[in-house]
Design an enzyme around this catalytic site. Structure first.
Site, PDB file in Angstrom:
ATOM      1  N   HIS A 128       6.680  -1.469   3.745  1.00 18.91           N
ATOM      2  CA  HIS A 128       6.417  -2.851   4.126  1.00 18.91           C
ATOM      3  C   HIS A 128       5.634  -3.560   3.041  1.00 18.91           C
ATOM      4  O   HIS A 128       4.752  -2.976   2.421  1.00 18.91           O
ATOM      5  CB  HIS A 128       5.660  -2.945   5.459  1.00 18.91           C
ATOM      6  CG  HIS A 128       4.398  -2.139   5.504  1.00 18.91           C
ATOM      7  ND1 HIS A 128       4.387  -0.776   5.755  1.00 18.91           N
ATOM      8  CD2 HIS A 128       3.107  -2.486   5.316  1.00 18.91           C
ATOM      9  CE1 HIS A 128       3.144  -0.340   5.734  1.00 18.91           C
ATOM     10  NE2 HIS A 128       2.348  -1.352   5.460  1.00 18.91           N
ATOM     11  N   ASN A 172       0.864  -1.175   0.000  1.00 15.89           N
ATOM     12  CA  ASN A 172       0.000   0.000   0.000  1.00 15.89           C
ATOM     13  C   ASN A 172       0.902   1.227   0.000  1.00 15.89           C
ATOM     14  O   ASN A 172       1.825   1.321   0.815  1.00 15.89           O
ATOM     15  CB  ASN A 172      -0.899   0.001   1.239  1.00 15.89           C
ATOM     16  CG  ASN A 172      -1.889  -1.151   1.225  1.00 15.89           C
ATOM     17  OD1 ASN A 172      -2.378  -1.535   0.172  1.00 15.89           O
ATOM     18  ND2 ASN A 172      -2.176  -1.700   2.394  1.00 15.89           N
TER      19      ASN A 172
END
Ligand code: AMP
Ligand code: ZN
Length: 119
Positions: free
Chosen positions: A105, A92
């Site tokens: 991440h 994201n």
């Protein structure tokens, strides 16, 4: 300086051991740990130990570490038995895409049926 730990960053604190996490893999450059709010039977986050706000800035500054994140994500999937069955790797990027932790991440998600396109 780019890549340096940020005092107000949750994932930097996990790297530093100041906040506990269920670590599943670790290398010199990366850490993989279980998501605290799993969205599937397997939901592991793979992060660079260095602080970059998102995958794009990581890739621009440290492409070899970005590659390490991808390699570790594949090994997490293998460890979880998801190489054959399939899994999803998600970065994201930006609040508009649902990013809430601004330390790069990869989400490794699998172990259930996954819809495409995602929501
Ligand atoms: P994102 O929305 O892509 O920024 O994802 C952030 C993820 O971090 C979410 O899936 C959260 O559930 C997860 N998360 C937040 N705090 C922790 C924590 N202390 N340990 C593990 N995962 C966390
Ligand atoms: Zn950080």
């Amino acid at each position: 300086m780019a890549g340096e730990p940020q005092a107000d960053c949750l994932f930097c604190k996990i790297v530093e051991g100041k906040i506990p996490a269920t670590v599943v893999r670790e290398t010199a450059t990366t850490l993989a740990f279980r998501d605290i709010n799993p969205q599937a039977p397997t939901h592991v986050l793979v992060i660079p130990k260095a602080h970059y706000p998102d995958a794009a800035s990581l890739a621009a500054a440290e492409p070899l570490v970005a590659a390490d994140v991808l390699t570790e994500a594949a090994l997490v999937a293998a460890d979880e038995g998801l190489s054959e069955r399939g899994h999803r790797l998600v970065f994201n990027t930006g609040a508009g895409a649902g990013q809430v932790v601004f330390h790069a991440h990869a989400h490794v998600i699998g172990g259930r049926g996954l819809q495409w396109p995602p929501g």
